[in-house]
Structures are given as structure tokens and as C-alpha cells.
Design a protein around this motif. Sequence first.
Motif, PDB file in Angstrom:
ATOM      1  N   HIS A 128       2.398  -2.803   5.369  1.00 46.63           N
ATOM      2  CA  HIS A 128       2.708  -1.427   5.355  1.00 46.63           C
ATOM      3  C   HIS A 128       1.536  -0.694   5.329  1.00 46.63           C
ATOM      4  O   HIS A 128       1.379   0.255   6.392  1.00 46.63           O
ATOM      5  CB  HIS A 128       3.870  -1.103   4.499  1.00 46.63           C
ATOM      6  CG  HIS A 128       4.955  -1.969   4.310  1.00 46.63           C
ATOM      7  ND1 HIS A 128       5.769  -2.137   5.543  1.00 46.63           N
ATOM      8  CD2 HIS A 128       5.614  -2.796   3.166  1.00 46.63           C
ATOM      9  CE1 HIS A 128       6.765  -2.974   5.024  1.00 46.63           C
ATOM     10  NE2 HIS A 128       6.654  -3.418   3.705  1.00 46.63           N
ATOM     11  N   LEU A 129       0.574  -0.888   4.475  1.00 47.96           N
ATOM     12  CA  LEU A 129      -0.825  -0.082   4.344  1.00 47.96           C
ATOM     13  C   LEU A 129      -1.937  -0.816   3.818  1.00 47.96           C
ATOM     14  O   LEU A 129      -1.519  -1.381   2.531  1.00 47.96           O
ATOM     15  CB  LEU A 129      -0.330   1.064   3.560  1.00 47.96           C
ATOM     16  CG  LEU A 129      -1.348   2.298   3.525  1.00 47.96           C
ATOM     17  CD1 LEU A 129      -1.366   2.982   4.961  1.00 47.96           C
ATOM     18  CD2 LEU A 129      -1.005   3.493   2.402  1.00 47.96           C
ATOM     19  N   ASP A 130      -2.597  -1.132   4.549  1.00 50.45           N
ATOM     20  CA  ASP A 130      -3.831  -2.005   3.864  1.00 50.45           C
ATOM     21  C   ASP A 130      -4.681  -1.369   2.733  1.00 50.45           C
ATOM     22  O   ASP A 130      -4.836   0.074   2.720  1.00 50.45           O
ATOM     23  CB  ASP A 130      -4.725  -2.432   4.870  1.00 50.45           C
ATOM     24  CG  ASP A 130      -5.435  -1.270   5.660  1.00 50.45           C
ATOM     25  OD1 ASP A 130      -6.508  -1.159   5.144  1.00 50.45           O
ATOM     26  OD2 ASP A 130      -5.027  -0.947   6.457  1.00 50.45           O
ATOM     27  N   GLY A 183       0.519  -1.178   0.034  1.00 49.83           N
ATOM     28  CA  GLY A 183       0.016   0.073  -0.133  1.00 49.83           C
ATOM     29  C   GLY A 183       0.860   1.240  -0.102  1.00 49.83           C
ATOM     30  O   GLY A 183       0.462   2.029  -0.690  1.00 49.83           O
ATOM     31  N   GLN A 184       1.817   1.273   0.802  1.00 46.40           N
ATOM     32  CA  GLN A 184       2.988   2.535   0.699  1.00 46.40           C
ATOM     33  C   GLN A 184       3.233   3.083  -0.606  1.00 46.40           C
ATOM     34  O   GLN A 184       3.360   3.932  -0.973  1.00 46.40           O
ATOM     35  CB  GLN A 184       3.820   2.379   1.728  1.00 46.40           C
ATOM     36  CG  GLN A 184       3.522   2.601   3.268  1.00 46.40           C
ATOM     37  CD  GLN A 184       4.886   2.401   4.181  1.00 46.40           C
ATOM     38  OE1 GLN A 184       5.876   2.125   3.968  1.00 46.40           O
ATOM     39  NE2 GLN A 184       4.564   2.803   5.370  1.00 46.40           N
ATOM     40  N   THR A 214      -6.964   1.572   4.322  1.00 47.12           N
ATOM     41  CA  THR A 214      -6.623   2.813   4.403  1.00 47.12           C
ATOM     42  C   THR A 214      -5.912   3.527   3.346  1.00 47.12           C
ATOM     43  O   THR A 214      -5.923   4.685   3.159  1.00 47.12           O
ATOM     44  CB  THR A 214      -5.289   2.557   5.334  1.00 47.12           C
ATOM     45  OG1 THR A 214      -5.756   1.785   6.415  1.00 47.12           O
ATOM     46  CG2 THR A 214      -4.661   3.764   6.069  1.00 47.12           C
ATOM     47  N   LEU A 215      -5.461   2.787   2.273  1.00 46.96           N
ATOM     48  CA  LEU A 215      -4.965   3.312   1.008  1.00 46.96           C
ATOM     49  C   LEU A 215      -6.196   4.102   0.193  1.00 46.96           C
ATOM     50  O   LEU A 215      -5.941   4.969  -0.305  1.00 46.96           O
ATOM     51  CB  LEU A 215      -4.502   2.255   0.079  1.00 46.96           C
ATOM     52  CG  LEU A 215      -4.019   2.684  -1.189  1.00 46.96           C
ATOM     53  CD1 LEU A 215      -2.992   3.551  -1.223  1.00 46.96           C
ATOM     54  CD2 LEU A 215      -3.709   1.164  -2.127  1.00 46.96           C
TER      55      LEU A 215
END
Length: 224
Positions: free
Chosen positions: A57-59, A34-35, A62-63
Motif C-alpha cells: 500500500h505505502l512503502d 504504510g497507509q 514514501t511514508l
Amino acid sequence: MPTILLIEDELALGMIVKDSLEVRGFTVRYAADGQEGFALFQQQCPDMVVTDVMMPHLDGFTLAKLIRRENTTVPILFLTARSQSADVVRGFELGGNDYLKKPFSLDELIVRIKARLGQAAPVVAAPAILIIGQYQFDHAKQRLYHQGQAKVLTHREAELLRCLYDQRNQVLKRATVLQSLWGDDNFFNGRSLDVFITRLRRYLRHDPQLQIVNVRGLGYKLMM
């Protein structure tokens, strides 16, 4: 050609999807988490985002939330093995446009991508501010103004109001809006739509000339 941002932490699956899209003429930018995906989104301005949900890192949820802070219109399609109703609802509430459960058919993915890109085609000379009776509606910023006061709408509230405005004084078919904004016209989503209609009626209550009426068996009509 349309540019697709694909974010998938399963490398083998990501490469299969990437190759399949490129064979069909799409330009694909690939990220493994995701990041990295959000960084590419900010650099590339893709025509559509296809993202896994469960990633390091980023689901994906959230993205999507981060993307919607910068862009309210780019289509977002989730790819995920999570199938509980609460997960599906959360994805749409965060601004997702479609939801495809794993394992999935590549042909179905292509059809959904083409459909979303078709819906996302820009409207020529669309006004920045829409006048709805005594209200001013800024669709891009998701704000509804009345007598200098601003009401911040959710993504789905703004999209639903835009659909009603575009079909003003005509019937907006229930099945059409459910497929467009919820991705499915099942009973559960239908009840959710009723809640959103009730909210919009409340927001527009200060102008007695405006009505969102039920058209039995068909859908809704914004009377102006």
C-alpha cells in the motif's frame, strides 16, 4: 513514557519488537502497512517512528516523505533488508535519521531508539527564527531568508545548518555530525557531507562576514 509508532508488515516480527519495547517502558502504536501507519501518525503524534521499508500500500520511503511534510523533527528509523548504498542514501535524503538492517539485534534497536530520543529532546525557549548574519533561518520550515528572498532547504541541509549554528564559532566535529545526520561516519558519507557543506557556503555567500571554515582533522566551524 515515549510513544513509538512501529510499522512492520511481518506480523510475527512486529509483535516481537512491540513486546520488547513495551517491556522496556515504551508505549507502542502498531501498524501493519504504510497507509495505516500514516493515519496513526496523524492521530497520535508519536515521539519516534520505526518503520519497515518494503510494505504493501505505502512503502517506508514514501511514508517518510509524507511525514516530513508535516513534521521535520520526529526521528525516523528504517528497518529493512535492503542494504545497497543507493537505498541507504535515499532513506536519509527523504528525512530518515537511522537505518537498521535485517536481521537485527533487539538490544541494538533499543540502544538506537534511546539515542535518537535523546537527540530529539526539545531545546528550552528555542527561537522560531534564527539570525545568521544577514540571513534569517526558519529551521522548522526549512527556509533561509535573505533580503526578502526565501531559499527552501532540504531536510538534511536544514539540519546541518542548525548544527553549525548551535556550535557557531566553535568546531562542529565531523564524526559527530556524520553519526547524527547520516548514521555512519564512513568514507562515502563523508564525501556526501563535503557536498552539503559546499552547498551551504553557496547559500550564505551574500554575507562576507559569514564563513564555514575547515578545521583540519576535526570538522567545520561557522564563523559569525
